[in-house]
Design a protein around this motif. Sequence first.
Motif, PDB file in Angstrom:
ATOM      1  N   HIS A 197       0.794  -1.236   0.000  1.00  0.00           N
ATOM      2  CA  HIS A 197       0.000   0.000   0.000  1.00  0.00           C
ATOM      3  C   HIS A 197       0.823   1.283   0.000  1.00  0.00           C
ATOM      4  CE1 HIS A 197      -4.114  -1.836   1.354  1.00  0.00           C
ATOM      5  NE2 HIS A 197      -3.409  -2.691   0.603  1.00  0.00           N
ATOM      6  N   ASP A 198       2.103   1.213  -0.116  1.00  0.00           N
ATOM      7  CA  ASP A 198       2.971   2.373  -0.315  1.00  0.00           C
ATOM      8  C   ASP A 198       3.799   2.129  -1.575  1.00  0.00           C
ATOM      9  OD1 ASP A 198       2.210   3.896   1.870  1.00  0.00           O
ATOM     10  OD2 ASP A 198       3.846   3.209   3.158  1.00  0.00           O
ATOM     11  N   PRO A 199       3.964   3.142  -2.423  1.00  0.00           N
ATOM     12  CA  PRO A 199       4.781   2.938  -3.628  1.00  0.00           C
ATOM     13  C   PRO A 199       6.272   2.918  -3.322  1.00  0.00           C
ATOM     14  CG  PRO A 199       3.903   5.172  -3.577  1.00  0.00           C
ATOM     15  CD  PRO A 199       3.321   4.461  -2.398  1.00  0.00           C
ATOM     16  N   ILE A 223      -4.994   2.952   4.025  1.00  0.00           N
ATOM     17  CA  ILE A 223      -3.700   3.541   3.717  1.00  0.00           C
ATOM     18  C   ILE A 223      -2.676   3.165   4.784  1.00  0.00           C
ATOM     19  CG2 ILE A 223      -4.784   5.421   2.437  1.00  0.00           C
ATOM     20  CD1 ILE A 223      -4.018   7.263   4.786  1.00  0.00           C
ATOM     21  N   ARG A 224      -1.403   3.205   4.386  1.00  0.00           N
ATOM     22  CA  ARG A 224      -0.311   2.878   5.299  1.00  0.00           C
ATOM     23  C   ARG A 224       0.452   4.139   5.693  1.00  0.00           C
ATOM     24  NH1 ARG A 224       5.067   1.791   5.453  1.00  0.00           N
ATOM     25  NH2 ARG A 224       5.656   0.324   7.092  1.00  0.00           N
ATOM     26  N   SER A 225       1.094   4.806   4.727  1.00  0.00           N
ATOM     27  CA  SER A 225       1.745   6.084   5.045  1.00  0.00           C
ATOM     28  C   SER A 225       1.693   7.055   3.877  1.00  0.00           C
ATOM     29  CB  SER A 225       3.197   5.867   5.494  1.00  0.00           C
ATOM     30  OG  SER A 225       4.032   5.522   4.411  1.00  0.00           O
ATOM     31  N   THR A 226       0.921   6.701   2.827  1.00  0.00           N
ATOM     32  CA  THR A 226       0.782   7.570   1.660  1.00  0.00           C
ATOM     33  C   THR A 226      -0.688   7.640   1.260  1.00  0.00           C
ATOM     34  OG1 THR A 226       1.208   5.690   0.192  1.00  0.00           O
ATOM     35  CG2 THR A 226       3.087   7.089   0.747  1.00  0.00           C
ATOM     36  N   PRO A 227      -1.114   8.748   0.654  1.00  0.00           N
ATOM     37  CA  PRO A 227      -2.506   8.830   0.186  1.00  0.00           C
ATOM     38  C   PRO A 227      -2.740   7.890  -0.986  1.00  0.00           C
ATOM     39  CG  PRO A 227      -1.250  10.749  -0.530  1.00  0.00           C
ATOM     40  CD  PRO A 227      -0.363   9.985   0.404  1.00  0.00           C
ATOM     41  N   LEU A 270      -0.224  -2.696   7.005  1.00  0.00           N
ATOM     42  CA  LEU A 270      -0.520  -2.062   8.282  1.00  0.00           C
ATOM     43  C   LEU A 270       0.354  -0.830   8.485  1.00  0.00           C
ATOM     44  CD1 LEU A 270      -0.954  -5.157  10.622  1.00  0.00           C
ATOM     45  CD2 LEU A 270      -2.739  -3.629   9.742  1.00  0.00           C
ATOM     46  N   PRO A 271      -0.184   0.230   9.079  1.00  0.00           N
ATOM     47  CA  PRO A 271       0.619   1.438   9.307  1.00  0.00           C
ATOM     48  C   PRO A 271       1.815   1.143  10.211  1.00  0.00           C
ATOM     49  CG  PRO A 271      -1.716   1.894   9.599  1.00  0.00           C
ATOM     50  CD  PRO A 271      -1.580   0.409   9.482  1.00  0.00           C
ATOM     51  N   PRO A 272       2.924   1.840  10.000  1.00  0.00           N
ATOM     52  CA  PRO A 272       4.116   1.610  10.827  1.00  0.00           C
ATOM     53  C   PRO A 272       3.890   2.058  12.260  1.00  0.00           C
ATOM     54  CG  PRO A 272       4.426   3.490   9.370  1.00  0.00           C
ATOM     55  CD  PRO A 272       3.135   2.861   8.968  1.00  0.00           C
ATOM     56  N   ARG A 273       4.143   1.163  13.200  1.00  0.00           N
ATOM     57  CA  ARG A 273       3.948   1.467  14.624  1.00  0.00           C
ATOM     58  C   ARG A 273       5.221   1.275  15.442  1.00  0.00           C
ATOM     59  NH1 ARG A 273      -0.245   4.397  13.567  1.00  0.00           N
ATOM     60  NH2 ARG A 273      -2.123   3.264  12.934  1.00  0.00           N
ATOM     61  N   GLN A 274       6.224   0.618  14.858  1.00  0.00           N
ATOM     62  CA  GLN A 274       7.451   0.336  15.592  1.00  0.00           C
ATOM     63  C   GLN A 274       8.593   1.200  15.070  1.00  0.00           C
ATOM     64  OE1 GLN A 274       7.454  -1.720  18.224  1.00  0.00           O
ATOM     65  NE2 GLN A 274       5.273  -2.087  17.841  1.00  0.00           N
ATOM     66  N   GLY A 283       4.626  10.817   5.073  1.00  0.00           N
ATOM     67  CA  GLY A 283       4.275  10.434   6.440  1.00  0.00           C
ATOM     68  C   GLY A 283       2.801  10.541   6.768  1.00  0.00           C
ATOM     69  N   ASN A 284       1.952  10.180   5.818  1.00  0.00           N
ATOM     70  CA  ASN A 284       0.502  10.282   6.000  1.00  0.00           C
ATOM     71  C   ASN A 284      -0.010   9.032   6.726  1.00  0.00           C
ATOM     72  OD1 ASN A 284      -2.105  11.231   5.766  1.00  0.00           O
ATOM     73  ND2 ASN A 284      -2.324  10.723   3.608  1.00  0.00           N
ATOM     74  N   VAL A 285       0.471   8.819   7.966  1.00  0.00           N
ATOM     75  CA  VAL A 285       0.165   7.602   8.721  1.00  0.00           C
ATOM     76  C   VAL A 285      -1.123   7.800   9.511  1.00  0.00           C
ATOM     77  CG1 VAL A 285       0.987   5.999  10.479  1.00  0.00           C
ATOM     78  CG2 VAL A 285       2.613   7.049   8.894  1.00  0.00           C
TER      79      VAL A 285
END
Length: 293
Positions: A197-199, A223-227, A270-274, A283-285
């Motif tokens: 989900h991120d290019p 979304i993960r971190s990009t629109p 999944l969005p970055p959490r770690q 950084g559109n998390v």
Amino acid sequence: MTDRTLTLFHLSDIHFGLEDRSALAWVERCIAHERPDAVAITGDLTMRARHREFDAACRWIRQLDVPVTVEVGNHDIPYANLYQRFFDPYRRFNAIEDLVEAELDLPRLAIIPLKTTTRAQWQRFPWSNGWVTDKALAETLAAIDAQPAGTRILVTAHHPLTERRERDNKLLTINGKKAMAGLAGRKVDAILTGHIHDPFDLIAQTPEGPLRMIGAGTLSKRIRSTPPSFNEIRITGASIEVTARNLEDVATRDMMLCGVSENALPENALPPRQPGEPVAPVGNVPAVDPPVS
């Protein structure tokens, strides 16, 4: 080599059932007005492989009116109906069966599929990560070898071919290294994938030489971190240029997961959490994990 620029729209992870309707309407307009030479969809048409999701996905794809090839993603094989999963996993693709894992032949360019999704994996559950079986790889390499001399090759798959996660050596795509080496040895121009989900646009180093890995973002609300975005790929002579197009007009350099090796790509959407997980510069998390269904 033809001097004409070829334009390919690379879409992925549309996830009907959780699709972003404004993003899909925008992509539909782009295709209708710009008429790309082809559209490659690298899997996860649906969210949970439900009949209503497939019906919507197939209707949307059928009306695009350009050459299309579609890969199967892990979300596209039924989980609830185990009989169908194991004995007829592509049944719900019937309305677009001629497009599924279809090879596209363009002027001096071939787009060839590589299957990375399997019905089950005894090593792990829930069977969402990649696996390039020996049979799947052999079929793809044979299709490449059958092309006329001088034909440029793009390969489409759902999962990135990263075999092990860098920070903990977790197994991601089984036989990923072998597949990368096989494609690099055939001088494939790039492999196009989705899933995370991120290019991204990276070069993997293999024993057989470098392999370019191009990933598309999502057109869903997960979304993960990009629109939401898609890749426009322009091929002119020896050049392949990738633009991550999006409705928010974020520059491609800010959309791409960069500064990481192919072994540091995320495992999933999944969005970055770690700490240390790759994040695109924009950084559109989302503050919370996106819904699953």
